[in-house]
Design a protein around this motif. Structure first.
Motif, short mmCIF file in Angstrom:
data_model
loop_
_atom_site.label_atom_id
_atom_site.label_comp_id
_atom_site.label_asym_id
_atom_site.label_seq_id
_atom_site.Cartn_x
_atom_site.Cartn_y
_atom_site.Cartn_z
N ASP A 149 0.79 -1.13 0.35
CA ASP A 149 -0.04 0.05 0.26
C ASP A 149 1.18 1.29 -0.06
O ASP A 149 0.28 2.39 0.13
CB ASP A 149 -0.52 -0.32 1.18
CG ASP A 149 -1.83 -1.39 1.42
OD1 ASP A 149 -2.38 -1.47 0.38
OD2 ASP A 149 -2.33 -2.05 1.86
N LYS A 150 2.25 1.01 -0.10
CA LYS A 150 3.08 2.54 0.33
C LYS A 150 4.10 2.64 -0.76
O LYS A 150 4.31 3.64 -1.32
CB LYS A 150 3.43 2.19 1.48
CG LYS A 150 3.12 1.85 2.80
CD LYS A 150 3.02 3.76 3.58
CE LYS A 150 2.16 3.60 4.29
NZ LYS A 150 1.42 4.56 4.80
N CYS A 151 3.99 1.06 -1.55
CA CYS A 151 5.21 0.98 -3.13
C CYS A 151 4.58 0.30 -3.83
O CYS A 151 4.01 -0.40 -3.25
CB CYS A 151 6.28 1.07 -2.65
SG CYS A 151 7.37 -0.15 -1.91
N LYS A 152 5.18 -0.16 -4.50
CA LYS A 152 5.46 -0.73 -5.76
C LYS A 152 5.51 -2.10 -5.23
O LYS A 152 6.87 -2.29 -4.87
CB LYS A 152 5.41 0.32 -7.14
CG LYS A 152 5.44 -0.66 -8.28
CD LYS A 152 6.24 -0.53 -9.87
CE LYS A 152 6.40 -1.61 -10.40
NZ LYS A 152 5.08 -2.33 -10.71
N VAL A 153 5.11 -3.07 -5.47
CA VAL A 153 5.81 -4.09 -5.52
C VAL A 153 5.57 -5.35 -6.29
O VAL A 153 4.37 -5.37 -6.75
CB VAL A 153 4.83 -4.61 -3.96
CG1 VAL A 153 5.01 -6.02 -3.17
CG2 VAL A 153 5.30 -4.13 -2.36
N SER A 154 6.48 -6.43 -6.29
CA SER A 154 6.51 -7.22 -7.22
C SER A 154 6.91 -8.48 -6.71
O SER A 154 8.29 -8.19 -6.97
CB SER A 154 7.49 -7.04 -9.07
OG SER A 154 6.94 -5.59 -9.41
N ILE A 155 6.23 -9.42 -7.25
CA ILE A 155 6.45 -10.39 -6.96
C ILE A 155 7.05 -11.56 -8.05
O ILE A 155 6.03 -11.57 -8.59
CB ILE A 155 5.87 -11.50 -5.40
CG1 ILE A 155 5.85 -10.26 -3.78
CG2 ILE A 155 6.73 -12.75 -5.14
CD1 ILE A 155 5.19 -10.66 -3.27
N GLY A 156 8.52 -12.66 -7.55
CA GLY A 156 8.50 -13.49 -8.86
C GLY A 156 8.58 -14.54 -7.96
O GLY A 156 9.17 -14.74 -7.35
N ILE A 157 7.38 -15.49 -8.40
CA ILE A 157 7.30 -16.75 -7.48
C ILE A 157 7.14 -18.44 -8.71
O ILE A 157 6.17 -18.07 -9.68
CB ILE A 157 6.09 -16.67 -6.33
CG1 ILE A 157 6.72 -18.03 -5.80
CG2 ILE A 157 4.90 -17.56 -7.24
CD1 ILE A 157 5.52 -17.84 -4.54
N VAL A 158 7.96 -19.13 -8.32
CA VAL A 158 7.49 -20.67 -9.25
C VAL A 158 5.88 -21.47 -8.97
O VAL A 158 5.98 -20.72 -7.65
CB VAL A 158 8.13 -21.91 -8.82
CG1 VAL A 158 8.02 -22.96 -9.46
CG2 VAL A 158 9.97 -21.13 -9.48
N GLY A 159 5.18 -21.43 -10.10
CA GLY A 159 4.46 -22.03 -9.47
C GLY A 159 2.40 -21.37 -10.55
O GLY A 159 2.63 -21.11 -10.61
N ASP A 160 1.76 -22.62 -10.10
CA ASP A 160 0.44 -22.58 -10.90
C ASP A 160 -0.25 -22.90 -9.94
O ASP A 160 -0.79 -23.53 -9.40
CB ASP A 160 1.06 -23.23 -11.91
CG ASP A 160 -0.73 -23.59 -12.71
OD1 ASP A 160 -1.57 -22.79 -12.48
OD2 ASP A 160 -0.01 -23.83 -13.99
N LEU A 161 -1.71 -21.56 -9.61
CA LEU A 161 -2.32 -22.31 -8.93
C LEU A 161 -3.49 -23.66 -9.12
O LEU A 161 -4.07 -23.87 -8.34
CB LEU A 161 -3.42 -20.97 -9.17
CG LEU A 161 -3.36 -20.19 -7.49
CD1 LEU A 161 -4.78 -19.40 -7.80
CD2 LEU A 161 -3.26 -19.99 -5.76
N LYS A 162 -3.35 -23.72 -10.73
CA LYS A 162 -4.77 -24.90 -10.69
C LYS A 162 -3.47 -25.89 -10.28
O LYS A 162 -4.21 -27.30 -10.52
CB LYS A 162 -4.92 -25.17 -12.10
CG LYS A 162 -5.58 -23.54 -12.43
CD LYS A 162 -6.03 -23.74 -14.12
CE LYS A 162 -6.77 -22.29 -14.24
NZ LYS A 162 -5.30 -21.82 -15.85
N ASN A 163 -2.45 -26.47 -10.58
CA ASN A 163 -1.07 -27.51 -10.61
C ASN A 163 -0.77 -27.64 -9.01
O ASN A 163 0.45 -27.57 -8.84
CB ASN A 163 -0.55 -27.16 -11.40
CG ASN A 163 -0.13 -28.80 -11.18
OD1 ASN A 163 0.23 -29.74 -10.78
ND2 ASN A 163 0.78 -29.16 -12.71
#
Ligand code: SF4
Length: 1017
Positions: free
Chosen positions: A210-224
């Protein structure tokens, strides 16, 4: 403002994030990474600012001037928890945990559990509420109550002192972020290559977005969820907290079969139908063999032009590969692994530990000897501790005082004015209770007083110490000071510095901190082959990846269930809103580590494992094979080919194994490993050749010498020794070697046996020809007691009985057994006289075999006389019959032992008695054993005519056959002993106390497990 990029296994957003970060002024956007390896590699590139996650909350508190709180280290937390537990115990507030409250590890486990609760975002109140909703009864309810109260008090202490732990750090920073005017030092944060965040970190990230831009890269797939089980919850939580999900489907370039893994693993059992050229599997025979196989292959790869930096070696847990760095050195391959050795295992630390032990208990003779015999004491003061060790194999010392007295009066100088005496004084003067900042300076001064740099520097100059050894000693000294500083720091930090603790507690904390230290002898080479644990491989690529240790219980590495709250309890707590990790979630993580390690390879992948009796190949490997054409991942084994040799040591080893070497090679080997290399290299084969001297068959030359030195007198114990194992006979009787062993405070079995024999012999000597069943029992008992006491006195004088704290109890046991033997004997004599037989003791300790006894007993074996010696415990007679009794401390041998030639004693006695009473009108009925332990007659060899004896069920149908077999057994033993045929052939399982156990080859070539079995007197 908040984006979540889900990438495939083996992919990363890190470089894309780095490109974005470059658009900001340096430091305004950060790349947040999960491990030191990734941080170092980004920091080395220097293009973007990379930090670890803990940096963020710290920085937020600092920027908002909220850093009045003090951060507690994990060890300080443990000290606080320890104190809490002690206080509660003393106040009588612990019932369920009372019995384990004092255990050293208990405070650690509770601290760990408190940390778990914190990371799950569970406050003390929430935990208490959940437990009361759980409504567990009985002991479980008590446990919940007590743990909850510890957690609650722990939190209060932290609050009162303005302390926070690592979990509290995130909580404080999150609260700070929630203030509308809080300052954020960055414009954008990019999190890459994490596989999960705990509850507190998620709250923190949600607040920061809520205070700054946040980007997250993570290995994953909600479906699998099968492939991405480890990251699934984190992704759902982030989406639930408002992150916009972006699916990123890119794939980096990999060899086809490696890409196949990334595309289909756990998703679709699609089989790769082409030949697999870039995945190999190695099977080895031992851990070292596996490491060598892999390193040889790496060296081959390097030889073919691959750069060190293109290779990554992955293991699940580096602690399982102790010798790896040394092997890298042997093969001349630089690696990122530092050269380390355990701090706790250093001789100087051993000396300090021994000193602290002695300060705790200066009366204990073992602790005292450990100090005197420790190698570093010898190095420092040139005190020969081995003499003390040797002394203890001859004499028994019940305590250190007696040993000191003996040493001082026998020319060993351990006076207070010499070095070793000063050391002992130091330990004696260490206070039993003191503050840590009293103990630490004392230890620091002691070490300083050793003047290690000057002393050992001198040794080095004189050539008595290598540079590496000198470095080792000086680094160990430095770490000693660090450990002492750390002890003082944690006690100060937890406000316990003023508390006096016992020397035992000081010694424990010293040991605990010391056990976590390593002596780094040489740093790793950042340009060398990279070695990483599988948990740190996500997000990196290497052309060539080696994964070692794909073996059951190693990779997958299964976590043990937490015993304070087990998996079932954790499942129940989950229903109540408290989400703690279980051993099942650890397995999902492990699967993720395996997949990310494989997916890190772009050109080639080599998997290896070793197989032994304990474990075989990992289940992961078997699963992997299902994705590739049948038989395409067959395990290769390392072939011993001389042309394929990658270290000098290996070359020497392989060359030594070859026959018919050219002169050049022979000369080189002689120079490299010694002129006798040919004999030495053949030993490995020769020593397994049947009937070789290495198997105990000593041959003609030795045969003559042995016969001369041993003579022609054979005792039953020597014959039985040969019968039980000829090699054991050689070690005990020919070499006369006994195991190096301290005189123990217990009475030796052989001395106990002697005591029983002497007491019983003297007792029956008084009652020869008398039926004791007609005597007054109380008189018999007092006679027996009188004899027992006088024999004990003699044994004490001879040192066969030792004045220990246990002596009275031991003598009481022996006396009880003697009384039971007397009662049994009375009953036997009563039964005999009831059947109108009057067989009564006539001879005790009846010796034969030498001229001195008057009963020389010999046999002509192969034309030469062999004399047999023995002493029959008791012979009972009446007008018609006689029989032999032999007392056994435990139980006597059975018929089976006679059949296989193991029981030589009674058959020999029977043969001797048959001969000496041959002209007597009476018949020898046979002989039997009397078990003192069981207080009854058991086993023996009896004629048919002896069946009237009340303890005998059945006599021998063919007495003559028994006598002949007894003669044969004697003759074959004598022939074997004379022929010097001392091969390894145990007739029963090898006893663990066998003096030959460390040198005989039997265990190497046999399936028999070594397992002790008691032999008799
Ligand atoms: S260990 Fe076994 S085989 Fe070796 S000497 Fe002892 S009894 Fe014989």
């Amino acid at each position: 403002m908040a984006d979540l990029f889900c990438v495939r296994i083996g992919e990363t957003m890190r470089s894309k994030f780095a490109e974005h970060i470059k658009q900001y002024a340096y430091g305004e956007a950060l790349l947040v990474l999960p491990n030191r390896f990734l941080l170092q590699s980004e920091q080395q590139k220097g293009m973007v600012r990379a930090v670890n996650m803990d940096y963020l909350p710290n920085e937020i508190l600092r920027a908002n001037k909220r850093d009045r709180f003090a951060m507690l280290s994990r060890r300080s937390q443990e000290i606080i928890v320890r104190k809490l537990i002690d206080d509660k115990k003393n106040a009588g507030e612990l019932r369920y945990l009372l019995n384990i409250a004092d255990a050293d590890s208990f405070a650690k486990i509770v601290t760990g559990f408190i940390g778990e609760l914190s990371r799950a975002g569970t406050t003390a109140e929430e935990f208490a509420d959940a437990l009361s909703a759980w409504e567990r009864k009985n002991c479980y309810g008590l446990k919940d109550e007590e743990i909850s109260s510890i957690y609650n008090d722990y939190r209060k202490i932290l609050k009162k002192n303005n302390w926070y732990d690592i979990d509290g750090l995130y909580r404080l920073a999150t609260i700070e972020l929630q203030r509308p005017d809080s300052i954020i030092p960055w414009q954008a944060l990019f999190f890459s290559d994490f596989y999960q965040f705990d509850h507190l970190q998620l709250e923190f990230i949600a607040a920061i977005k809520d205070k700054c831009k946040v980007s997250i890269g993570i290995v994953g797939d909600l479906k699998n969820d099968e492939l991405y089980g480890a990251t699934l919850n984190t992704i759902s939580d982030l989406v639930g907290r408002g992150f916009e999900l972006h699916k990123v489907d890119t794939l980096i370039d990999r060899k086809e079969e490696l890409q196949h893994f990334c595309l289909y693993w756990k998703d679709n059992k699609c089989v790769y139908e082409k030949n697999v050229e870039n995945i190999r599997v190695f099977e080895a025979t031992s851990s070292e063999n596996e490491m060598r196989t892999v390193l040889e292959d790496i060296k081959r790869e390097i030889y073919d032009g691959t750069n060190y930096e293109e290779i990554l070696l992955v293991v699940r847990n580096l602690d399982s590969y102790n010798g790896l760095r040394n092997l890298f050195d042997e093969y001349g391959i630089p690696s990122t692994l530092p050269k380390i050795t355990s701090f706790l295992a250093q001789p100087m630390v051993e000396l300090i530990n021994n000193l602290l032990n002695l300060a705790k208990n200066d009366y204990d003779v073992n602790i005292f000897c450990d100090l005197l015999c420790c190698n570093f004491a010898k190095l420092l003061y040139d005190f020969d501790g081995e003499k003390v060790t040797e002394l203890r194999t001859k004499l028994y010392f019940p305590n250190s005082e007696q040993l000191k007295k003996y040493l001082n009066s026998n020319g060993y100088t351990i006076e207070a004015n010499n070095d070793i005496g000063k050391l002992l004084n130091w330990a004696a003067n260490l206070p039993a209770y003191a503050k840590t900042d009293e103990y630490c300076p004392l230890l620091r001064d002691l070490i300083k007083d050793w003047h290690l740099a000057e002393r050992f520097g001198q040794y080095y100059k004189q050539g008595n110490l290598s540079l590496e050894e000198l470095k080792n000693i000086l680094l160990t000294e430095k770490i000693c000071y660090e450990v002492l500083d750390e002890i003082e720091k944690v006690y100060k930090e937890s406000k316990e510095a003023e508390k006096k603790i016992q020397i035992d507690d000081f010694s424990n904390i010293w040991r605990e901190i010391a056990s976590e230290k390593d002596v780094i002898l040489e740093n790793g080479n950042p340009q060398g082959v990279c070695v990483l644990e599988a948990a740190n491989v996500q997000g990196i690529y290497y052309k060539h990846i080696y994964i070692m240790g794909l073996r059951e219980n190693e990779f997958p590495s299964l976590k043990q269930e937490n015993w304070l709250y087990n998996d079932n309890e954790r499942n129940d707590l989950k229903m109540l809103g408290i989400d703690l990790k279980s051993s099942g979630s650890a397995l999902l993580e492990d699967q993720f580590f395996f997949a990310s390690s494989i997916a890190a390879a772009t050109q080639s992948l080599t998997l290896s494992y070793y197989v032994d009796d304990e474990a075989s190949a990992s289940g992961y490997l078997n699963e992997l094979k299902q994705y590739y054409k049948e038989n395409s991942l067959q395990a290769l084994t390392n072939k011993k080919d001389i042309s394929d040799c990658w270290s000098e040591e290996q070359y020497v080893e392989k060359l030594c194994g070859l026959q018919g070497l050219a002169e050049k090679e022979r000369n080189w080997l002689a120079e490299r490993v010694g002129k006798d290399y040919e004999i030495r290299s053949s030993l490995d084969k020769v020593r397994f050749v049947k009937n070789s001297p290495y198997q105990g068959c000593l041959g003609n030359e030795s045969k003559k010498k042995i016969r001369k030195s041993m003579g022609e007198y054979y005792s039953p114990s020597a014959l039985e020794l040969y019968a039980s194992c000829p090699f054991k006979f050689m070690v005990s009787k020919v070499w006369q070697t006994a195991a190096w062993q301290e005189v123990s405070d217990e009475t030796e079995a052989v001395d106990q046996g002697d005591l029983y024999h002497i007491v019983l012999a003297r007792f029956f000597n008084r009652y020869l020809g008398k039926n004791i069943s007609s005597e007054e029992t109380s008189i018999l008992e007092s006679k027996l007691q009188e004899i027992f006491h006088s024999v004990c006195e003699e044994f004490l004088l001879l040192g066969k009985l030792k004045k220990t704290d246990f002596l009275d109890a031991e003598l009481q046991q022996i006396w009880t057994k003697l009384l039971r033997v007397l009662t049994a004997e009375i009953a036997y004599q009563k039964d005999l006289s009831a059947s109108r037989r009057n067989l009564l003791p006539a001879f005790v300790e009846w010796g034969f075999g030498t001229n001195k006894t008057g009963h020389a007993f010999f046999r002509e074996i192969d034309g030469e006389k062999a004399y047999f010696i023995g002493r029959i415990d008791r012979i009972d007679v009446d007008e018609e019959n006689l029989f032999i009794t032999d007392y056994k401390r435990t139980k006597g041998p059975g018929k089976k032992d006679f059949e296989i030639g193991l029981d030589m004693q009674m058959p020999l006695y029977v043969l001797a008695a048959e001969e000496f009473f041959a002209n007597d009108s009476r018949t020898l009925l046979g002989g039997g054993y009397f078990s003192i332990e069981a207080a009854q007659r058991k086993n023996g060899y009896w004629r048919k005519e002896a069946e009237f004896l009340p303890w005998l069920k059945k006599g021998s149908e063919n007495w003559q056959a028994f006598l002949e077999k007894a003669e044969d057994n004697l003759a074959s033993c004598v022939q074997g002993i004379r022929a010097a045929n001392y091969y390894t052939e145990p007739k029963m399982q090898c006893p663990s106390y066998c003096p030959g156990i460390d040198i005989c080859r039997y265990s190497l070539v046999s399936e028999l497990q070594e397992e002790g079995s008691e032999t008799d007197d």
